[in-house]
Design a protein around this motif. Structure first.
Motif, PDB file in Angstrom:
ATOM      1  N   PHE A 225       0.812  -1.208   0.000  1.00 39.40           N
ATOM      2  CA  PHE A 225       0.000   0.000   0.000  1.00 39.40           C
ATOM      3  C   PHE A 225       0.846   1.259   0.000  1.00 39.40           C
ATOM      4  O   PHE A 225       0.318   2.352  -0.140  1.00 39.40           O
ATOM      5  CB  PHE A 225      -0.922   0.037   1.226  1.00 39.40           C
ATOM      6  CG  PHE A 225      -2.111  -0.852   1.076  1.00 39.40           C
ATOM      7  CD1 PHE A 225      -3.280  -0.385   0.512  1.00 39.40           C
ATOM      8  CD2 PHE A 225      -2.062  -2.160   1.488  1.00 39.40           C
ATOM      9  CE1 PHE A 225      -4.382  -1.207   0.372  1.00 39.40           C
ATOM     10  CE2 PHE A 225      -3.159  -2.985   1.346  1.00 39.40           C
ATOM     11  CZ  PHE A 225      -4.324  -2.509   0.790  1.00 39.40           C
ATOM     12  N   ASP A 226       2.182   1.158   0.178  1.00 39.29           N
ATOM     13  CA  ASP A 226       2.960   2.386   0.263  1.00 39.29           C
ATOM     14  C   ASP A 226       3.439   2.819  -1.111  1.00 39.29           C
ATOM     15  O   ASP A 226       3.461   2.078  -2.065  1.00 39.29           O
ATOM     16  CB  ASP A 226       4.131   2.256   1.258  1.00 39.29           C
ATOM     17  CG  ASP A 226       5.153   1.212   0.860  1.00 39.29           C
ATOM     18  OD1 ASP A 226       5.332   0.996  -0.352  1.00 39.29           O
ATOM     19  OD2 ASP A 226       5.793   0.637   1.757  1.00 39.29           O
ATOM     20  N   GLY A 227       3.846   4.070  -1.211  1.00 39.84           N
ATOM     21  CA  GLY A 227       4.116   4.676  -2.501  1.00 39.84           C
ATOM     22  C   GLY A 227       5.278   4.069  -3.244  1.00 39.84           C
ATOM     23  O   GLY A 227       5.283   4.019  -4.472  1.00 39.84           O
ATOM     24  N   GLU A 228       6.299   3.573  -2.535  1.00 39.72           N
ATOM     25  CA  GLU A 228       7.487   3.143  -3.243  1.00 39.72           C
ATOM     26  C   GLU A 228       7.265   1.893  -4.050  1.00 39.72           C
ATOM     27  O   GLU A 228       8.052   1.539  -4.904  1.00 39.72           O
ATOM     28  CB  GLU A 228       8.627   2.916  -2.243  1.00 39.72           C
ATOM     29  CG  GLU A 228       8.408   1.733  -1.306  1.00 39.72           C
ATOM     30  CD  GLU A 228       9.512   1.608  -0.270  1.00 39.72           C
ATOM     31  OE1 GLU A 228       9.554   2.469   0.627  1.00 39.72           O
ATOM     32  OE2 GLU A 228      10.315   0.702  -0.376  1.00 39.72           O
ATOM     33  N   ASN A 229       6.146   1.190  -3.819  1.00 45.24           N
ATOM     34  CA  ASN A 229       5.876  -0.023  -4.585  1.00 45.24           C
ATOM     35  C   ASN A 229       4.710   0.147  -5.527  1.00 45.24           C
ATOM     36  O   ASN A 229       4.116  -0.817  -5.978  1.00 45.24           O
ATOM     37  CB  ASN A 229       5.577  -1.192  -3.627  1.00 45.24           C
ATOM     38  CG  ASN A 229       6.836  -1.769  -3.051  1.00 45.24           C
ATOM     39  OD1 ASN A 229       7.887  -1.690  -3.682  1.00 45.24           O
ATOM     40  ND2 ASN A 229       6.761  -2.316  -1.853  1.00 45.24           N
TER      41      ASN A 229
ATOM     42  N   PRO B 131      -1.683   4.865   6.229  1.00 41.57           N
ATOM     43  CA  PRO B 131      -2.173   6.208   6.546  1.00 41.57           C
ATOM     44  C   PRO B 131      -2.796   6.343   7.926  1.00 41.57           C
ATOM     45  O   PRO B 131      -3.260   7.417   8.291  1.00 41.57           O
ATOM     46  CB  PRO B 131      -3.225   6.457   5.451  1.00 41.57           C
ATOM     47  CG  PRO B 131      -3.678   5.103   5.047  1.00 41.57           C
ATOM     48  CD  PRO B 131      -2.465   4.229   5.167  1.00 41.57           C
ATOM     49  N   ILE B 132      -2.822   5.260   8.709  1.00 37.81           N
ATOM     50  CA  ILE B 132      -3.312   5.333  10.077  1.00 37.81           C
ATOM     51  C   ILE B 132      -2.170   4.990  11.031  1.00 37.81           C
ATOM     52  O   ILE B 132      -1.227   4.287  10.664  1.00 37.81           O
ATOM     53  CB  ILE B 132      -4.487   4.364  10.319  1.00 37.81           C
ATOM     54  CG1 ILE B 132      -4.034   2.910  10.156  1.00 37.81           C
ATOM     55  CG2 ILE B 132      -5.652   4.678   9.394  1.00 37.81           C
ATOM     56  CD1 ILE B 132      -5.062   1.897  10.625  1.00 37.81           C
ATOM     57  N   ALA B 133      -2.257   5.524  12.250  1.00 35.22           N
ATOM     58  CA  ALA B 133      -1.274   5.179  13.277  1.00 35.22           C
ATOM     59  C   ALA B 133      -1.655   3.839  13.891  1.00 35.22           C
ATOM     60  O   ALA B 133      -2.794   3.648  14.326  1.00 35.22           O
ATOM     61  CB  ALA B 133      -1.244   6.269  14.349  1.00 35.22           C
ATOM     62  N   PHE B 134      -0.714   2.905  13.909  1.00 37.33           N
ATOM     63  CA  PHE B 134      -0.991   1.607  14.494  1.00 37.33           C
ATOM     64  C   PHE B 134      -0.936   1.693  16.020  1.00 37.33           C
ATOM     65  O   PHE B 134      -0.137   2.451  16.571  1.00 37.33           O
ATOM     66  CB  PHE B 134       0.035   0.586  14.007  1.00 37.33           C
ATOM     67  CG  PHE B 134      -0.325  -0.083  12.711  1.00 37.33           C
ATOM     68  CD1 PHE B 134      -0.003  -1.415  12.500  1.00 37.33           C
ATOM     69  CD2 PHE B 134      -0.988   0.603  11.707  1.00 37.33           C
ATOM     70  CE1 PHE B 134      -0.338  -2.042  11.308  1.00 37.33           C
ATOM     71  CE2 PHE B 134      -1.323  -0.010  10.520  1.00 37.33           C
ATOM     72  CZ  PHE B 134      -1.000  -1.344  10.321  1.00 37.33           C
TER      73      PHE B 134
END
Length: 318
Positions: A25-29, A105-108
């Motif tokens: 889900f992160d941008g680098e992938n 995008p949420i704090a775990f």
């Protein structure tokens, strides 16, 4: 302790590449993105799993609808049990799987409040397919109001409600926030629709991919639960990550880590194309390719399933 990736220190040949598969889900992938009830038929060990605080492919697979990855190849599932691991390591989310999977995008919440977190990716790191995408599930003691505020701060908008879940989307990803479970979905089609099908599959109102793919279901039944679990099913010319050249006949493979304070048991489960392909020679070849000491390894065969088990000091893995 050294916080190197738990999976990267495993013994199978290709395990070092697994941790990077979690950033779905992160941008680098982003270049790869084109591409309750109990465990939903995961096998006979459900009670033992809940008592041990460990989870397996069946627990994660109930959230993966058939439609999410019906054409995807391979389907990869990676999960971990931070609450269980926190008894061994005070920062389990900094381990290889957790560090990437918690970049959201949420704090775990603190690790001890997370029963399990799992990621399923469809067609990741392969030629992209129409079904490529990803699903993420977070279960434990959660704060949906805080998560909703985090999502809104990141530009997400509330879209709809499905059962107990409040759904948010930014047009590319969708999150469903429940009282004890958060689910996220992303894909080339409607992420909200994909999320809705995941929520339906979790309660048996939609078919589940792990159960529809026969060899994947076989893996879900045979593979033990663990504190960290990797599982993959592939078809045709694509091979599971854990299947090196020596075992081309492997169509589904998994690895489970039972992490203790002193020792960790690593179990590799291989599902072959048929019982005739599951031989001791192939298991021995797999052990040789992995670089493990054959004297420290136990192998077992049961029809079309092979299992390789070894125990290592935990401080060598963390």
């Amino acid at each position: 302790m050294d916080r190197r990736s738990l999976l990267a220190r495993g013994t199978t040949a290709a395990v070092a590449s697994v941790a990077g598969c979690l950033g779905v889900f992160d941008g680098e992938n982003e270049q790869n993105d084109g591409g309750g009830e109990s465990n939903g038929g995961s096998g006979p060990n459900d009670a033992d799993r809940s008592e041990a605080g460990q989870y397996g492919l069946g627990d994660f697979g109930r959230w993966i609808p058939t439609a999410a990855g019906s054409e995807a190849n391979p389907v990869t599932v990676i999960g971990m049990a931070p609450a269980s691991l926190s008894a061994v390591d005070d920062t389990p989310l900094e381990l290889g799987p957790g560090k990437r999977i918690s970049d959201q995008p949420i704090a775990f919440p603190p690790a001890e409040d997370i029963d399990f977190v799992a990621s399923a990716s469809f067609g990741l790191n392969r030629p992209p397919t129409d079904a490529a995408g990803a699903t993420l599930v977070l279960h434990g003691t959660l704060d949906p109001d805080a998560a909703a505020a985090d999502l809104e701060a990141e530009g997400y908008e509330r879209d709809t409600s499905v059962r107990e879940f409040e759904c948010y989307t930014d047009g590319r990803s969708a999150w469903g926030l429940g009282s004890e479970t958060f689910v996220a979905a992303r894909g080339p089609d409607s992420s909200v629709e994909r999320l809705e099908r995941s929520l339906a599959a979790s309660v048996g109102d939609d078919s589940r991919l792990v159960e529809e793919r026969d060899r994947f279901q076989r893996l879900a039944t045979a593979q033990p639960a663990g504190d960290v679990v990797f599982a993959e099913h592939a078809t045709g010319s694509v091979k599971p990550v854990l299947a090196p050249t020596a075992v081309d006949e492997v169509v589904a493979a998994g690895e489970s880590f039972d992490v203790g304070a002193e020792e960790t048991t690593i179990t590799t489960t291989l599902v072959f194309s048929g019982a005739e392909a599951a031989t001791e020679a192939r298991l021995e070849g797999y052990v040789t390719d992995s670089g493990a000491d054959p004297a420290s390894v136990t192998t077992r065969l049961d029809g079309d399933v092979g299992e390789i088990e070894l125990t290592r000091p935990t401080d060598e893995l963390l």
